[in-house]
Design a protein around this motif. Sequence first.
Motif, PDB file in Angstrom:
ATOM      1  N   ARG A 141      54.565  28.460 -24.777  1.00 50.01           N
ATOM      2  CA  ARG A 141      53.186  28.227 -24.371  1.00 50.01           C
ATOM      3  C   ARG A 141      52.423  27.419 -25.412  1.00 50.01           C
ATOM      4  NH1 ARG A 141      52.502  34.341 -22.248  1.00 50.01           N
ATOM      5  NH2 ARG A 141      54.519  34.428 -23.307  1.00 50.01           N
ATOM      6  N   ALA A 142      52.699  27.647 -26.704  1.00 53.77           N
ATOM      7  CA  ALA A 142      51.989  26.912 -27.752  1.00 53.77           C
ATOM      8  C   ALA A 142      52.321  25.423 -27.710  1.00 53.77           C
ATOM      9  CB  ALA A 142      52.341  27.500 -29.123  1.00 53.77           C
ATOM     10  N   LEU A 143      53.612  25.091 -27.644  1.00 54.28           N
ATOM     11  CA  LEU A 143      53.982  23.675 -27.652  1.00 54.28           C
ATOM     12  C   LEU A 143      53.572  22.993 -26.347  1.00 54.28           C
ATOM     13  CD1 LEU A 143      56.895  22.879 -25.942  1.00 54.28           C
ATOM     14  CD2 LEU A 143      57.734  24.543 -27.594  1.00 54.28           C
ATOM     15  N   SER A 144      53.565  23.745 -25.241  1.00 51.85           N
ATOM     16  CA  SER A 144      53.167  23.145 -23.972  1.00 51.85           C
ATOM     17  C   SER A 144      51.671  22.868 -23.926  1.00 51.85           C
ATOM     18  CB  SER A 144      53.570  24.055 -22.806  1.00 51.85           C
ATOM     19  OG  SER A 144      52.844  25.271 -22.813  1.00 51.85           O
ATOM     20  N   PHE A 337      60.341  20.294 -17.735  1.00 47.61           N
ATOM     21  CA  PHE A 337      61.215  21.458 -17.866  1.00 47.61           C
ATOM     22  C   PHE A 337      62.217  21.263 -19.002  1.00 47.61           C
ATOM     23  CE2 PHE A 337      60.818  22.686 -13.086  1.00 47.61           C
ATOM     24  CZ  PHE A 337      59.637  23.347 -13.350  1.00 47.61           C
ATOM     25  N   GLY A 338      62.811  20.071 -19.067  1.00 51.68           N
ATOM     26  CA  GLY A 338      63.833  19.811 -20.073  1.00 51.68           C
ATOM     27  C   GLY A 338      63.290  19.753 -21.485  1.00 51.68           C
ATOM     28  N   ILE A 339      62.157  19.072 -21.675  1.00 48.30           N
ATOM     29  CA  ILE A 339      61.610  18.914 -23.015  1.00 48.30           C
ATOM     30  C   ILE A 339      61.057  20.235 -23.549  1.00 48.30           C
ATOM     31  CG2 ILE A 339      59.757  17.832 -24.357  1.00 48.30           C
ATOM     32  CD1 ILE A 339      62.108  15.982 -23.820  1.00 48.30           C
ATOM     33  N   VAL A 340      60.342  20.981 -22.715  1.00 49.59           N
ATOM     34  CA  VAL A 340      59.755  22.246 -23.196  1.00 49.59           C
ATOM     35  C   VAL A 340      60.854  23.270 -23.490  1.00 49.59           C
ATOM     36  CG1 VAL A 340      58.266  24.190 -22.603  1.00 49.59           C
ATOM     37  CG2 VAL A 340      57.549  21.866 -22.056  1.00 49.59           C
TER      38      VAL A 340
END
Length: 416
Positions: A141-144, A337-340
Amino acid sequence: MTTTALAPHPAQRRVLTVLVTAQVLSGAGLAAGVTVGALLAQDMLGGAGWAGLPSALFTIGSAAAAALIGRTSQRLGRRTGLAAGYAAGALGAVGVVAAATLGSVVLLFASLFVYGAGTATNLQARYAGADLATPPQHRGRALSTVMVATTLGAVVGPNLVTQLGDLARAMGIPVLAGPFLLAAAAYASAGLVLWLLLRPDPLTTARAEAALPQPTAATTPGSAAIAANTRMLVLGAAVMVLSQLVMVAIMNMTPVHMTGHGHSVGAAGLVIAVHVAAMFLPSPLSGFLVDRLGRLPVAAASGVTLLAAGLLAALAPPHSVGLLALALALLGLGWSFGIVSGTAIVTDAVPLATRAKTQGTVDVAIAVAGAGGGLASGLVVAAGSYAVLSLTGGVLALAVLPAIVWTARPGIASHS
């Protein structure tokens, strides 16, 4: 585990606010150049076969920048590494404008290479969002949160293509160079925000706090744990590499495909805006799913979603802007989806002592994959068709599934 250990870090809210502000600004620089880069190369070099060259050049530049930003962040902190990366991206954008004005292909190549630093920085900022995330299960959640902030600028940028072209014409600059004026201002502003306001530095703060005496004695990871972390690191990198390769290849040739079938540059800009919005706007959903369902299920979903995108792009009638926009939206969602999920997997697997350097190395691989996808995309379309490119990309994305099976076989990691 104590309640204190579960509490959010007191500096995390400020760090995320600064990163979000910078990402909103940099998003315009990221997307504006993507929209017209292939068209500018086609115009200056002649022929669709060269249309993939700009993407290849600035993704190769992104690879070099990713390594330098990672190493700089490892030594001096995220603030210095990210600010320097955006400054380089702004310089490259100015160079592209100059190259188009002068008709210099050599300067165009060099400037696109440097311009790639902006892309690398925009992507690496997500790692800074996770440095102080507590507990670790909240990293997704933080990086997103950092990634979703790119949406506003990224959507606005492509939709200003026509207006920026008019501005460029009024300044005596080639119309297709107009969006790079916006990119220069956007990257420079983002770098300034980070340099002035990203205090405390999230990475150096996390490292300093990790060095403090802990309530319980630290344990040294055994060989089995090290092997498991290594496998997860390889998997996280593979998921992101595949996502970037497929996304760049299909996205890069969509404007060329559309303008070749009579659509305006503005229509192509709209489709790219939808695509970029789908890359970043669903990031909170991606982060929530990664933290709630686990890293591996979301990584698998990325491959399936990218396959759906490739199939729809290949089968969509060339005259249908709506279906092409939907295909590019699925392409962006699969990439998200892939990067997160891949970022969370890598961050979980790497210790703080070497985190930034390793993350930079992983992003080098991502950028190289993007460069390969960008360069190959023009050649595939020239030799075959846009449909062939889209189908190939979609099928290739499914390679993530056996990679997940291979990684999980000896035992799924604790954050899977």
